[in-house]
Design a protein around this motif. Sequence first.
Motif, PDB file in Angstrom:
ATOM      1  N   LYS A 101       1.018  -0.988   0.075  1.00 42.20           N
ATOM      2  CA  LYS A 101       0.886  -0.077  -0.083  1.00 42.20           C
ATOM      3  C   LYS A 101       1.278   1.064  -0.014  1.00 42.20           C
ATOM      4  O   LYS A 101       0.585   2.625  -0.301  1.00 42.20           O
ATOM      5  CB  LYS A 101      -0.511  -0.101   1.381  1.00 42.20           C
ATOM      6  CG  LYS A 101      -1.840   1.593   1.466  1.00 42.20           C
ATOM      7  CD  LYS A 101      -3.436   0.884   1.932  1.00 42.20           C
ATOM      8  CE  LYS A 101      -3.803   2.612   2.070  1.00 42.20           C
ATOM      9  NZ  LYS A 101      -5.109   1.903   2.068  1.00 42.20           N
ATOM     10  N   SER A 102       1.720   1.215   0.532  1.00 38.14           N
ATOM     11  CA  SER A 102       3.390   2.283   0.916  1.00 38.14           C
ATOM     12  C   SER A 102       3.078   2.715  -0.529  1.00 38.14           C
ATOM     13  O   SER A 102       3.394   3.948  -0.789  1.00 38.14           O
ATOM     14  CB  SER A 102       4.044   1.792   1.408  1.00 38.14           C
ATOM     15  OG  SER A 102       5.050   1.168   1.113  1.00 38.14           O
ATOM     16  N   MET A 103       3.645   1.773  -1.814  1.00 42.61           N
ATOM     17  CA  MET A 103       4.222   2.292  -2.843  1.00 42.61           C
ATOM     18  C   MET A 103       3.279   2.761  -4.062  1.00 42.61           C
ATOM     19  O   MET A 103       4.050   3.390  -4.361  1.00 42.61           O
ATOM     20  CB  MET A 103       4.537   0.787  -3.547  1.00 42.61           C
ATOM     21  CG  MET A 103       5.718  -0.187  -2.962  1.00 42.61           C
ATOM     22  SD  MET A 103       7.241   0.824  -2.346  1.00 42.61           S
ATOM     23  CE  MET A 103       7.564   0.945  -4.211  1.00 42.61           C
TER      24      MET A 103
ATOM     25  N   GLU B 288       0.776   4.223  -1.977  1.00 42.12           N
ATOM     26  CA  GLU B 288       0.052   6.331  -2.250  1.00 42.12           C
ATOM     27  C   GLU B 288       1.375   6.084  -2.919  1.00 42.12           C
ATOM     28  O   GLU B 288       1.271   8.119  -2.706  1.00 42.12           O
ATOM     29  CB  GLU B 288       0.266   5.924  -0.632  1.00 42.12           C
ATOM     30  CG  GLU B 288      -0.915   5.217  -0.249  1.00 42.12           C
ATOM     31  CD  GLU B 288      -2.009   5.778  -0.638  1.00 42.12           C
ATOM     32  OE1 GLU B 288      -2.132   6.845  -0.598  1.00 42.12           O
ATOM     33  OE2 GLU B 288      -3.300   5.184  -0.209  1.00 42.12           O
ATOM     34  N   ARG B 289       3.037   6.044  -2.943  1.00 35.11           N
ATOM     35  CA  ARG B 289       4.137   7.153  -3.175  1.00 35.11           C
ATOM     36  C   ARG B 289       4.040   7.686  -4.641  1.00 35.11           C
ATOM     37  O   ARG B 289       4.092   8.769  -5.161  1.00 35.11           O
ATOM     38  CB  ARG B 289       5.136   5.874  -2.759  1.00 35.11           C
ATOM     39  CG  ARG B 289       6.519   7.220  -3.653  1.00 35.11           C
ATOM     40  CD  ARG B 289       7.261   5.667  -2.924  1.00 35.11           C
ATOM     41  NE  ARG B 289       7.670   5.295  -1.759  1.00 35.11           N
ATOM     42  CZ  ARG B 289       8.647   4.329  -1.575  1.00 35.11           C
ATOM     43  NH1 ARG B 289       9.155   3.711  -1.932  1.00 35.11           N
ATOM     44  NH2 ARG B 289       8.605   4.092   0.124  1.00 35.11           N
ATOM     45  N   GLU B 290       3.024   6.909  -5.262  1.00 39.18           N
ATOM     46  CA  GLU B 290       2.774   6.807  -6.403  1.00 39.18           C
ATOM     47  C   GLU B 290       1.982   7.480  -6.251  1.00 39.18           C
ATOM     48  O   GLU B 290       2.276   8.544  -7.350  1.00 39.18           O
ATOM     49  CB  GLU B 290       2.338   5.341  -7.496  1.00 39.18           C
ATOM     50  CG  GLU B 290       2.842   5.362  -9.462  1.00 39.18           C
ATOM     51  CD  GLU B 290       3.895   5.062  -9.297  1.00 39.18           C
ATOM     52  OE1 GLU B 290       3.756   6.768 -10.206  1.00 39.18           O
ATOM     53  OE2 GLU B 290       4.838   5.100  -9.090  1.00 39.18           O
ATOM     54  N   LYS B 291       0.734   7.669  -5.948  1.00 43.58           N
ATOM     55  CA  LYS B 291      -0.097   8.467  -5.583  1.00 43.58           C
ATOM     56  C   LYS B 291       0.411  10.075  -5.880  1.00 43.58           C
ATOM     57  O   LYS B 291       0.172  11.666  -6.224  1.00 43.58           O
ATOM     58  CB  LYS B 291      -1.065   8.372  -5.127  1.00 43.58           C
ATOM     59  CG  LYS B 291      -2.386   6.932  -5.391  1.00 43.58           C
ATOM     60  CD  LYS B 291      -3.545   7.128  -4.240  1.00 43.58           C
ATOM     61  CE  LYS B 291      -4.131   5.856  -5.302  1.00 43.58           C
ATOM     62  NZ  LYS B 291      -5.025   5.842  -3.677  1.00 43.58           N
ATOM     63  N   LYS B 292       1.223  10.085  -4.321  1.00 44.01           N
ATOM     64  CA  LYS B 292       2.160  10.857  -4.045  1.00 44.01           C
ATOM     65  C   LYS B 292       2.533  11.598  -5.598  1.00 44.01           C
ATOM     66  O   LYS B 292       2.859  12.932  -5.941  1.00 44.01           O
ATOM     67  CB  LYS B 292       2.888  11.202  -3.330  1.00 44.01           C
ATOM     68  CG  LYS B 292       3.489  12.472  -2.708  1.00 44.01           C
ATOM     69  CD  LYS B 292       4.105  11.910  -1.733  1.00 44.01           C
ATOM     70  CE  LYS B 292       5.224  13.254  -1.209  1.00 44.01           C
ATOM     71  NZ  LYS B 292       6.218  12.975   0.364  1.00 44.01           N
ATOM     72  N   ARG B 293       3.658  10.554  -5.913  1.00 41.35           N
ATOM     73  CA  ARG B 293       4.014  11.532  -7.431  1.00 41.35           C
ATOM     74  C   ARG B 293       3.458  12.151  -8.363  1.00 41.35           C
ATOM     75  O   ARG B 293       3.364  13.201  -9.161  1.00 41.35           O
ATOM     76  CB  ARG B 293       4.507   9.979  -7.753  1.00 41.35           C
ATOM     77  CG  ARG B 293       6.050  10.046  -7.222  1.00 41.35           C
ATOM     78  CD  ARG B 293       6.992   9.064  -7.519  1.00 41.35           C
ATOM     79  NE  ARG B 293       7.745   8.242  -7.020  1.00 41.35           N
ATOM     80  CZ  ARG B 293       8.619   7.017  -6.850  1.00 41.35           C
ATOM     81  NH1 ARG B 293       7.845   6.511  -7.447  1.00 41.35           N
ATOM     82  NH2 ARG B 293       9.443   6.900  -6.154  1.00 41.35           N
TER      83      ARG B 293
ATOM     84  N   ASN C 183      10.256  13.939  -7.645  1.00 36.55           N
ATOM     85  CA  ASN C 183       9.276  13.369  -7.533  1.00 36.55           C
ATOM     86  C   ASN C 183       8.065  14.156  -8.655  1.00 36.55           C
ATOM     87  O   ASN C 183       6.636  13.269  -8.675  1.00 36.55           O
ATOM     88  CB  ASN C 183       8.177  12.906  -6.335  1.00 36.55           C
ATOM     89  CG  ASN C 183       8.863  11.898  -5.729  1.00 36.55           C
ATOM     90  OD1 ASN C 183      10.090  11.106  -6.510  1.00 36.55           O
ATOM     91  ND2 ASN C 183       9.340  11.281  -4.114  1.00 36.55           N
TER      92      ASN C 183
ATOM     93  N   ARG D 225       9.683   9.625 -13.032  1.00 39.54           N
ATOM     94  CA  ARG D 225       9.351   9.126 -12.094  1.00 39.54           C
ATOM     95  C   ARG D 225       7.839   8.759 -11.806  1.00 39.54           C
ATOM     96  O   ARG D 225       7.895   7.118 -11.482  1.00 39.54           O
ATOM     97  CB  ARG D 225      10.175  10.270 -10.669  1.00 39.54           C
ATOM     98  CG  ARG D 225      11.134  10.930 -10.881  1.00 39.54           C
ATOM     99  CD  ARG D 225      11.444  10.170  -9.473  1.00 39.54           C
ATOM    100  NE  ARG D 225      12.577  10.982  -9.422  1.00 39.54           N
ATOM    101  CZ  ARG D 225      13.435  10.794  -8.367  1.00 39.54           C
ATOM    102  NH1 ARG D 225      12.872   9.843  -7.247  1.00 39.54           N
ATOM    103  NH2 ARG D 225      14.891  11.040  -8.167  1.00 39.54           N
TER     104      ARG D 225
END
Length: 100
Positions: free
Chosen positions: A4-6, A8-13, A53, A58
């Motif tokens: 889930k963290s990955m 969410e990180r992609e959504k942040k990017r 990011n 990215r």
Amino acid sequence: MAKKSMVEREKKRIRLEKKYATKRKTLLVNYQSEQDFAKKLELHSKIQKLPRNSSKTRIRNRCWKTGRPRGVFRDFGISRHVFREMAHQCLLPGVTKSSW
């Protein structure tokens, strides 16, 4: 299923890329059209100060169902595993299992 963290990180990017897109684009256009070396260095440092990011390169294509980063079909936005399952269940229009 991806962590889930990955995802969410992609959504942040994606969110950061949308936020800084116009600023990054104007800086890059000015940088490419500038002839003076000192001004180019100044513009380059401004580009470098933007978040890493926020760059479009990215962003990684991920399956919308599982979050898998590899083997993603662009047309459907799903990974090959999910594609196969959905095709067998006739959930994808126009996709048929080939046989010869």
